[in-house]
Design a protein around this motif. Structure first.
Motif, PDB file in Angstrom:
ATOM      1  N   SER A  21     -14.814  20.944 -13.723  1.00 21.73           N
ATOM      2  CA  SER A  21     -14.391  19.905 -12.786  1.00 21.73           C
ATOM      3  C   SER A  21     -13.062  20.260 -12.108  1.00 21.73           C
ATOM      4  O   SER A  21     -12.721  19.690 -11.082  1.00 21.73           O
ATOM      5  N   LEU A  22     -12.326  21.206 -12.692  1.00 19.80           N
ATOM      6  CA  LEU A  22     -11.041  21.601 -12.096  1.00 19.80           C
ATOM      7  C   LEU A  22     -11.148  22.917 -11.321  1.00 19.80           C
ATOM      8  O   LEU A  22     -10.123  23.466 -10.911  1.00 19.80           O
ATOM      9  N   ARG A  24     -11.851  23.870  -8.398  1.00 21.63           N
ATOM     10  CA  ARG A  24     -11.172  23.986  -7.089  1.00 21.63           C
ATOM     11  C   ARG A  24      -9.657  24.110  -7.230  1.00 21.63           C
ATOM     12  O   ARG A  24      -8.963  24.517  -6.315  1.00 21.63           O
ATOM     13  N   LYS A  25      -9.152  23.677  -8.393  1.00 23.11           N
ATOM     14  CA  LYS A  25      -7.697  23.670  -8.590  1.00 23.11           C
ATOM     15  C   LYS A  25      -7.194  24.944  -9.275  1.00 23.11           C
ATOM     16  O   LYS A  25      -5.988  25.137  -9.393  1.00 23.11           O
ATOM     17  N   LYS A 147      -2.906  27.440 -19.962  1.00 21.25           N
ATOM     18  CA  LYS A 147      -3.355  26.367 -19.076  1.00 21.25           C
ATOM     19  C   LYS A 147      -3.178  26.783 -17.617  1.00 21.25           C
ATOM     20  O   LYS A 147      -2.282  27.578 -17.314  1.00 21.25           O
ATOM     21  N   ILE A 150      -2.665  22.927 -12.095  1.00 25.12           N
ATOM     22  CA  ILE A 150      -3.660  22.285 -11.230  1.00 25.12           C
ATOM     23  C   ILE A 150      -3.038  21.348 -10.187  1.00 25.12           C
ATOM     24  O   ILE A 150      -3.737  20.703  -9.424  1.00 25.12           O
ATOM     25  N   ARG A 158       1.518  19.917 -13.024  1.00 20.50           N
ATOM     26  CA  ARG A 158       0.418  19.499 -13.911  1.00 20.50           C
ATOM     27  C   ARG A 158      -0.334  20.720 -14.396  1.00 20.50           C
ATOM     28  O   ARG A 158      -0.805  21.535 -13.611  1.00 20.50           O
ATOM     29  N   MET A 159      -0.442  20.844 -15.704  1.00 23.56           N
ATOM     30  CA  MET A 159      -1.163  21.967 -16.294  1.00 23.56           C
ATOM     31  C   MET A 159      -2.371  21.413 -17.033  1.00 23.56           C
ATOM     32  O   MET A 159      -2.315  20.327 -17.597  1.00 23.56           O
ATOM     33  N   ALA A 160      -3.450  22.153 -17.043  1.00 25.17           N
ATOM     34  CA  ALA A 160      -4.637  21.691 -17.777  1.00 25.17           C
ATOM     35  C   ALA A 160      -5.448  22.867 -18.294  1.00 25.17           C
ATOM     36  O   ALA A 160      -5.479  23.936 -17.667  1.00 25.17           O
ATOM     37  N   SER A 161      -6.078  22.629 -19.445  1.00 20.73           N
ATOM     38  CA  SER A 161      -6.988  23.654 -19.987  1.00 20.73           C
ATOM     39  C   SER A 161      -8.252  23.678 -19.153  1.00 20.73           C
ATOM     40  O   SER A 161      -8.671  22.652 -18.629  1.00 20.73           O
TER      41      SER A 161
END
Lengths: 200, 427
Positions: A21-22, A24-25, A147, A150, A158-161
């Motif tokens: 879902s991420l 594109r980021k 991470k 994003i 903002r960082m995400a796995s």
């Protein structure tokens, strides 16, 4: 049909990453990193179970396997399998309709790519078993990898796995464990292609 | 006395038949209207145009009685289809997925909010399937259990529907309250609903701690297709009718029509006329069942308002209508079980007719409005016979009863809190 579906691990890994879902980021240069690292982690994990059949591995870990013959009304998305991990008792659920659809989609594939229903079951189990190993270890592949940045908002980053990293690794694990020629998400794509052909 | 017994028998038999799925509400409503009128002695037809008759009033007049409500529902469905066809719903879900990031709880809440927004213009099986097909697999692959993913979707359904303005004409026509009153008191049910829904999501996700889940979801043509590019401002589309109705105090139908035009201007599609026309046809197809139900409800409304039926029923219903704040709170709280399984208080079935009867027999319209609202919430949250609940249960491979058991306590909390806060205000 086979021309449009990739067969190399890297390409199939990319296709899996696109499902995130991420996606594109994810910064462009990082995409290749996530695919390669995830494939590597899956292969390494499979190396530790070399010579063992998936059923033996499940038995060793005391994992219960539940077969559900559920036909979903919602044909657009199906779950192939699920793992529920607890410290006391873990279980893997495999859906019969998923096995059936995978096996049917594979019927017309050339030798080496085609897999039997039994092999389909092994693939499902191996995929979920990999997630079991991740949970047992306490960290998933997605959590282990750095991470991705994003977004940025007034200086706050903002960082995400990237969750799909775990899926890529699980596919790589299942491929090695079951001696497949391709990552198992290849069969997902064959299935979608078959559905499109039926529609047309 | 015989008329009273006859009407009660017809009512109870209809309830049982509907609950046992032997007769749909769409048939039961007009049948009840005819039988009520016949039992009470309303003539079938008359040469005197002043005489109230079954043919002239109950059937002919009744079939158009809810015309405004039917138009509201049709326009609401039309607008919802426009939003869907422009790719706005999908784009909102995609944005929600990006906003949620990798945190399960945050993602669950963001998906709940995003889906709620999408469900504001129209919460139908079609829109639930559209959104559910995308968000449920994402949530499951994030490690949220299938049951919890389903619960989040159901809670989004009720939260979105709570702000749907296209149902207001139905409330106005059935309960006799004004649109201004609806605007003024709408918050009473909504605020507790949102707080309870959020609390429920936090509770269910946190309770799953200690368990970890993962699922291999097969990508579909639907989910693997690229999301249409949607201009950022078009994301506001689902709430435009709300702004029109609340801030600008425009009537529902013009508000929806203006919203449709604004949405097209914001999204700038290549073929706006085609979208407008095809969305109208598809929208009406989607609410065809509801329109049929409204015809039956209109007939029942007219039947119970005839002098003959009214004189039979009023003394009976007056006896059960509460007269105090506590009485109203107890009355509607006790009514909760009668909402389930298409029971007599189910708003999507006989319940609307019952409410019309209650108000026609002297129940305070605002008290009835509040009761109507909270029981409607219960129905959306808990009734295992809802088509979208059945779909969600099937999609997540759980039994509808699982959802009923898990959500019912929260639904009762919404009812009790809303009524306790609201009844002293509205009565």
């Amino acid at each position: 049909m086979r021309d449009s579906i990739p067969i190399t691990d890297e390409e199939l890994g990319f296709r899996e990453l696109e499902q995130d879902s991420l996606y594109r980021k994810i910064p462009e240069p990082m995409k290749e990193f996530y695919v390669k690292e995830s494939l590597q982690k899956g292969r390494e994990a499979a190396g530790q179970w070399r010579g063992k059949r998936i059923q033996e591995a499940l038995e060793e870990k005391g994992i219960e396997v539940v077969m559900k013959a559920h036909q979903s009304m919602a044909k657009m998305v199906r779950l192939r399998g699920e793992i529920c991990f607890t410290k006391e008792k873990s279980s893997i659920t495999v859906y019969e309709d998923s096995l059936q659809s995978m096996a049917e989609a594979c019927m017309a594939l050339p030798k080496g790519f085609s897999i039997s229903r039994e092999k389909c079951l092994e693939v499902h189990l191996a995929h979920e078993f990999f997630h079991y190993l991740e949970f047992e270890e306490g960290k998933t592949v997605a959590e282990k990898l750095p991470k991705a940045q994003i977004g940025k908002f007034f200086g706050w980053t903002r960082m995400a796995s990237i969750q799909q990293s775990s899926e890529i690794a699980a596919h790589a694990f299942a491929k090695e464990m079951c001696g497949l020629k391709v990552l198992p998400n290849y069969y997902d794509m064959v299935y979608i292609e078959r559905q499109r052909e039926k529609k047309n | 006395m015989l008329s009273v017994i006859g009407i009660i028998v017809v009512f109870l038999v209809s309830v049982v038949l509907m609950m046992r799925k032997k007769m749909p509400a769409i048939i039961a409503m007009p049948l009840m209207a005819i039988l009520f009128a016949l039992i009470a002695g309303v003539p079938v037809m008359s040469s005197d145009p002043e005489t109230v008759t079954i043919f002239g009033n109950v059937l002919k007049g009744g079939s158009t009685k809810m015309a405004e409500a039917m138009a509201g529902v049709m326009f609401g469905a039309w607008f919802s289809k426009i939003v869907t066809r422009l790719g706005i719903s999908k784009a909102i879900v995609q944005k929600a997925a990006e906003l949620g990031g990798d945190n399960t709880l945050v993602s669950a809440i963001v998906f709940y909010i995003a889906a709620s927004i999408i469900f504001i213009p129209n919460m139908s099986l079609g829109s639930v399937m559209l959104v559910g097909n995308i968000i449920i697999p994402i949530m499951i692959t994030m490690g949220i259990s299938t049951v919890n993913a389903g619960i989040i979707t159901i809670l989004a359904c009720v939260s979105g529907a709570s702000l749907n303005v296209s149902g207001w004409p139905q409330i106005v026509q059935t309960l006799g309250v004004t649109e201004a009153q609806i605007r003024e008191y709408l918050w009473i049910g909504i605020v507790p609903l949102y707080i309870v829904c959020l609390a429920a999501i936090v509770f269910f996700i946190k309770r799953d701690n200690g368990k970890r889940r993962a699922a291999w979801a097969m990508p579909s043509e639907e989910t693997s297709s690229r999301t249409q590019k949607v201009p950022a401002l078009a994301y506001l589309a689902p709430v435009i009718p709300l702004i029109m109705v609340f801030a600008l105090k425009i009537d529902i139908i013009p508000a929806i029509m203006i919203s449709a035009v604004i949405t097209l201007l914001l999204a700038r599609p290549k073929n706006p006329i085609h979208i407008l026309s095809s969305a109208m046809v598809e929208g009406i197809q989607e609410v065809a069942g509801a329109l049929g139900l409204f015809i039956g409800i209109g007939m029942l409304l007219v039947a119970v308002q005839t002098p003959q039926v009214s004189s039979v029923l009023t003394p009976l219903i007056e006896a059960i209508i509460p007269s105090t704040v506590v009485g109203y709170i107890l009355f509607f709280t006790i009514s909760v079980p009668f909402v389930l399984y298409r029971g007599p208080m189910n708003i999507a079935g006989l319940g609307l007719g019952v409410f019309a009867l209650l108000v026609a027999s002297g129940m305070n319209p605002l008290g009835a409005f509040l009761g109507y609202r909270v029981l409607n919430f219960v129905q959306i949250m808990c009734d295992p016979t809802n088509s979208f609940t059945v779909w969600i249960a099937d999609f997540t491979k759980n039994d509808t009863i699982v959802y009923l058991k898990k959500i019912l306590p929260w639904a009762i909390a919404v009812v009790v809190i809303s009524l306790t806060i609201g009844m002293p205000i509205v009565l």
